[in-house]
Design a protein around this motif. Structure first.
Motif, PDB file in Angstrom:
ATOM      1  N   GLU A  18     -10.914  -4.068 -82.088  1.00 24.38           N
ATOM      2  CA  GLU A  18     -11.270  -3.748 -83.468  1.00 24.38           C
ATOM      3  C   GLU A  18     -10.855  -2.314 -83.804  1.00 24.38           C
ATOM      4  O   GLU A  18     -10.659  -1.505 -82.887  1.00 24.38           O
ATOM      5  N   TRP A 113     -18.181  -9.017 -82.140  1.00 23.03           N
ATOM      6  CA  TRP A 113     -19.180  -8.942 -83.213  1.00 23.03           C
ATOM      7  C   TRP A 113     -20.282  -9.990 -83.120  1.00 23.03           C
ATOM      8  O   TRP A 113     -21.083 -10.130 -84.049  1.00 23.03           O
ATOM      9  N   GLN A 172     -26.895  -6.661 -84.229  1.00 18.66           N
ATOM     10  CA  GLN A 172     -25.629  -5.939 -84.190  1.00 18.66           C
ATOM     11  C   GLN A 172     -25.021  -5.952 -85.582  1.00 18.66           C
ATOM     12  O   GLN A 172     -24.824  -7.013 -86.173  1.00 18.66           O
ATOM     13  N   SER A 174     -21.840  -4.977 -88.013  1.00 20.51           N
ATOM     14  CA  SER A 174     -20.414  -4.682 -88.036  1.00 20.51           C
ATOM     15  C   SER A 174     -19.978  -4.421 -89.472  1.00 20.51           C
ATOM     16  O   SER A 174     -20.350  -5.155 -90.383  1.00 20.51           O
ATOM     17  N   GLY A 219     -14.724  -4.396 -88.643  1.00 23.72           N
ATOM     18  CA  GLY A 219     -15.107  -3.704 -87.429  1.00 23.72           C
ATOM     19  C   GLY A 219     -15.021  -2.207 -87.571  1.00 23.72           C
ATOM     20  O   GLY A 219     -14.616  -1.667 -88.606  1.00 23.72           O
ATOM     21  N   SER A 227     -18.817  -2.218 -81.885  1.00 20.94           N
ATOM     22  CA  SER A 227     -19.412  -2.378 -83.194  1.00 20.94           C
ATOM     23  C   SER A 227     -20.666  -1.530 -83.266  1.00 20.94           C
ATOM     24  O   SER A 227     -21.254  -1.194 -82.241  1.00 20.94           O
TER      25      SER A 227
END
Length: 233
Positions: A18, A113, A172, A174, A219, A227
């Motif tokens: 990314e 991700w 998470q 992103s 990203g 990320s």
């Protein structure tokens, strides 16, 4: 015109680091789904500490057909479903279902991700209709849609958002940012009742917006190969 079909390649692929520079076309439909119809698969996708956003007695979901075209780090087709969630006083999309016809995209989406990509095959049918089929035995139809682009803005508009997913119970986030020419569109959906998106069967989208000729980065730009971790409450 005859239909065109892209069939996924099952072999293992490496994937790009990314951020991913991506270009193409997207058609996004917004849905109101009654609380009683929200399936367990969507609820399981919601990250810890987040809750699906309620609009009256319903939840807001979006489906999208996306074609990543020349100029993208990977060229592939995509069908996805996202649910709007609230966490820390902010709203985020969380991807609950997603299919692509690229093993590299599948593997990269999962590893980078925590996006639960699966493989599917895609067809472009006469009359600007799109069809996605599950990969594997039987190739059951996931969904079909006819897309009519009605009016397009003559200028590019910037956009930015965060996609919130769950990795091993850890949220998470992103980042996504880019520009596109927004368009008002009409989508005629047909969803396989017995399929993974069957909870949308019989419903009509509230509306559809197309992102024409989008140019997007997915990203982190400042920390390659990672990320952001969600830093909110």
């Amino acid at each position: 015109m005859p239909s065109r079909r892209r069939v996924p390649v099952q072999a293992e692929h490496s994937y790009p680091p990314e951020p991913w520079p991506l270009r193409g076309q997207a058609h996004v439909s917004l849905w109101r789904v009654p609380a009683g119809r929200l399936p367990a698969a969507v609820q399981r996708a919601v990250p810890r500490g987040a809750t699906p956003f309620r609009f009256g007695g319903s939840f807001l979901l979006a489906t999208a057909w996306v074609s990543y075209q020349r100029g993208s780090v990977l060229e592939y087709e995509e069908l996805m479903c996202t649910v709007l969630v609230r966490r820390g006083g902010r709203l985020f999309p969380t991807i609950s279902h997603i299919w692509v016809d690229s093993a590299a995209s599948r593997d990269g989406g999962r590893a980078l991700w925590a996006i639960p990509k699966e493989l599917a095959s895609f067809e472009v049918l006469p009359g600007a209709r799109l069809r996605a089929r599950e990969a594997g035995p039987g190739e059951a139809v996931l969904a079909e849609a006819g897309i009519d682009v009605l009016a397009t803005l003559p200028l590019r508009v910037p956009f930015a958002l965060g996609v919130l997913q769950s990795r091993s119970s850890t949220p998470q986030l992103s980042r996504v940012r880019g520009t596109a020419r927004p368009a008002l569109s009409r989508a005629r959906w047909s969803v396989e009742h017995a399929g993974p998106l069957g909870f949308l069967s019989g419903l009509r989208p509230l509306g559809t917006v197309s992102m024409r000729d989008f140019r997007m980065w997915f990203g982190a730009l400042d920390t390659p190969n990672t990320s952001e971790r969600f830093a909110g409450p």
